[in-house]
Scaffold this motif. Structure first.
Motif, PDB file in Angstrom:
ATOM      1  N   PRO A 198       9.964  -1.537  -5.150  1.00 40.38           N
ATOM      2  CA  PRO A 198       9.224  -0.889  -5.775  1.00 40.38           C
ATOM      3  C   PRO A 198       9.642  -0.892  -7.326  1.00 40.38           C
ATOM      4  O   PRO A 198       8.276  -0.632  -8.056  1.00 40.38           O
ATOM      5  CB  PRO A 198       9.695   0.609  -5.197  1.00 40.38           C
ATOM      6  N   THR A 199      10.788  -0.851  -7.800  1.00 41.60           N
ATOM      7  CA  THR A 199      10.872  -0.943  -9.082  1.00 41.60           C
ATOM      8  C   THR A 199      10.460  -2.447  -9.781  1.00 41.60           C
ATOM      9  O   THR A 199       9.945  -2.416 -10.797  1.00 41.60           O
ATOM     10  CB  THR A 199      12.489  -1.012  -9.490  1.00 41.60           C
TER      11      THR A 199
ATOM     12  N   ILE B   1      14.470   3.777 -12.004  1.00 42.91           N
ATOM     13  CA  ILE B   1      14.679   3.442 -13.234  1.00 42.91           C
ATOM     14  C   ILE B   1      15.514   4.619 -13.945  1.00 42.91           C
ATOM     15  O   ILE B   1      16.487   4.386 -14.797  1.00 42.91           O
ATOM     16  CB  ILE B   1      13.598   2.874 -13.987  1.00 42.91           C
TER      17      ILE B   1
ATOM     18  N   LEU C 188       4.989   3.530  -4.566  1.00 44.34           N
ATOM     19  CA  LEU C 188       5.598   2.382  -5.281  1.00 44.34           C
ATOM     20  C   LEU C 188       6.033   2.703  -6.611  1.00 44.34           C
ATOM     21  O   LEU C 188       7.112   2.512  -6.982  1.00 44.34           O
ATOM     22  CB  LEU C 188       4.783   1.291  -4.966  1.00 44.34           C
ATOM     23  N   THR C 189       5.000   3.091  -7.446  1.00 45.60           N
ATOM     24  CA  THR C 189       5.428   3.610  -8.922  1.00 45.60           C
ATOM     25  C   THR C 189       6.207   4.690  -9.170  1.00 45.60           C
ATOM     26  O   THR C 189       6.995   4.942  -9.916  1.00 45.60           O
ATOM     27  CB  THR C 189       4.283   3.498  -9.787  1.00 45.60           C
TER      28      THR C 189
ATOM     29  N   THR D   6       6.866  -1.751  -9.948  1.00 47.76           N
ATOM     30  CA  THR D   6       6.452  -0.811 -11.076  1.00 47.76           C
ATOM     31  C   THR D   6       6.300  -1.691 -12.334  1.00 47.76           C
ATOM     32  O   THR D   6       5.606  -1.285 -13.328  1.00 47.76           O
ATOM     33  CB  THR D   6       7.645   0.401 -11.118  1.00 47.76           C
TER      34      THR D   6
ATOM     35  N   GLY E  33      13.507   7.617  -5.412  1.00 50.89           N
ATOM     36  CA  GLY E  33      13.921   6.635  -6.328  1.00 50.89           C
ATOM     37  C   GLY E  33      15.225   6.997  -6.752  1.00 50.89           C
ATOM     38  O   GLY E  33      16.064   6.277  -7.058  1.00 50.89           O
TER      39      GLY E  33
ATOM     40  N   TYR F  79       8.648   6.034  -6.751  1.00 53.02           N
ATOM     41  CA  TYR F  79       9.694   5.530  -6.342  1.00 53.02           C
ATOM     42  C   TYR F  79      10.382   4.841  -7.460  1.00 53.02           C
ATOM     43  O   TYR F  79      11.492   4.782  -7.859  1.00 53.02           O
ATOM     44  CB  TYR F  79       9.811   4.636  -5.195  1.00 53.02           C
ATOM     45  N   GLY F  80       9.686   3.807  -7.986  1.00 51.50           N
ATOM     46  CA  GLY F  80      10.287   2.818  -9.082  1.00 51.50           C
ATOM     47  C   GLY F  80      10.866   3.625 -10.213  1.00 51.50           C
ATOM     48  O   GLY F  80      11.666   3.313 -10.937  1.00 51.50           O
TER      49      GLY F  80
END
Length: 365
Positions: free
Chosen positions: A248-249, A342, A334-335, A252, A227, A337-338
């Motif tokens: 993914p963001t 961020i 996913l989270t 998240t 990410g 990476y998100g």
């Protein structure tokens, strides 16, 4: 010689043993293997010696400088017309090189001046652990990565990854190979290939078994760094960030919103129950009703997505257990990476830090 297989290694002698064993079984034999030991404390020299009489194998030891620079070191010493970059944690089916050669020949016959680079997908070996299979699913499923990791159904163009990447050697040297980025250096190289006027191709039949991470903690760190790399790649190559990279963001932030909704709803419902129990006011049905609705609104999206992952992975892996493990794997992927995305967006785009000062550990000296 047509192909040179380049493998950077860092403290992975057992993995190298498996990879070299699979190379011995290749149906196409026109290749050499270049192993570059990147300053390992657990070298694989003895493993390589075991295969020296079977394979055209060249072993080099150098000071640690990261996988990208180790690949460059190997390519500089390679003899093949094409180089194939592999990670040490892959195992090849016996027809891997034959499938690669057939796909390359076919592609060149259609566009000889454009096809100089390619990549293939990865899969989970039947002998992998359930956790490894679940992680492999989360990194290759259309419902988690949009298919950009090498599947046939994709939301974006294909850019080869370093676990299974091929390129003409003269073009590799012309472009300078991999950069000193610690994370995302393979995508950076793929972007530079495209920017030079070439179009990397996906060869679906040239796939590898890829072990990936062995537990969720290590997997989270890997995707978190991915990410971070996405923002750095956009800064290096403006316009390369696509909708699929933002998903993914968005996911998240959606998970965070769902959890906040559930916690808020549970608190409101509990408050109404407590007030009613202690006779402080008449039963506040609306108060509790709002709390119940918020709880449901928070849970339903998470449960629906979890169910989708469970069903799809169970069918693909023919295992309910792997399907169940794929749920936390998907959320981790996913989270993780998100959150990395961020953080990098905040440091690079809001605070205005440059790539090195924001993430010094993303580079090798």
């Amino acid at each position: 010689m047509k192909y040179s297989i380049i493998v950077p290694v860092y403290n992975r002698p057992d993995e190298v043993d498996e990879l070299l064993g699979s190379l011995c079984s290749q149906t196409l034999k026109d290749f050499e293997v270049v192993i570059v030991e990147d300053g390992s404390q657990k070298p694989c020299k003895d493993v390589c010696d075991k295969y020296a009489s079977i394979l055209d194998l060249h072993y080099y030891y150098k000071d640690n400088s990261g996988p990208g620079q180790s690949r460059n070191y190997g390519v500089e010493r390679a003899q093949g017309e094409y180089v194939i970059i592999l990670d040490s944690d892959v195992v090849l089916p016996e027809n891997y090189l034959e499938a690669t050669d057939a796909s390359l020949t076919s592609a060149i016959s259609h566009q000889p001046s454009v096809v100089v680079a390619w990549g293939g997908p990865d899969a989970a070996h039947p002998a992998f652990t359930p956790v490894q299979k679940a992680i492999s699913y989360s990194m290759t499923s259309f419902f988690t990565t949009g298919g950009i990791r090498g599947g046939k159904t994709k939301l974006d163009k294909f850019y080869p990854r370093s676990f299974n990447m091929g390129i003409r050697r003269d073009i590799y040297l012309q472009l300078g190979g991999f950069s000193k980025m610690r994370f995302g250096e393979d995508i950076d190289f793929s972007y530079r290939i495209v920017e030079a006027g070439f179009r990397p191709r996906l060869f679906p039949d040239a796939w590898v078994w890829h072990k990936r991470r062995t537990d969720f903690r290590k997997f989270f760190r890997q995707v978190y760094n991915s990410g971070i790399a996405r923002i750095n790649l956009e800064k290096r190559h403006p316009g390369t960030m696509k909708l699929v990279h933002l998903l993914p963001t968005v996911f998240t932030l959606g998970v965070i919103a769902c959890l906040l909704s559930f916690v808020t709803g549970a608190a409101l419902f509990a408050e109404g129950e407590w007030l009613d129990y202690n006779g402080l006011r008449p039963t506040d049905d609306m108060h509790q009703g709002v709390g119940f609705v918020l709880c449901i609104m928070g849970l339903i999206p998470l449960l629906l997505y979890s169910g989708l992952i469970f069903i799809d992975s169970s069918i693909r892996n023919r295992s309910l257990w792997v399907g169940l493990l794929s749920v936390p794997a998907a959320f981790t992927q996913l989270t993780g990476y998100g959150l990395g995305f961020i953080e990098a967006w905040w440091k690079r785009s809001v605070l205005g830090k440059d790539e090195f000062t924001a993430f010094e550990k993303n580079f090798y000296k």
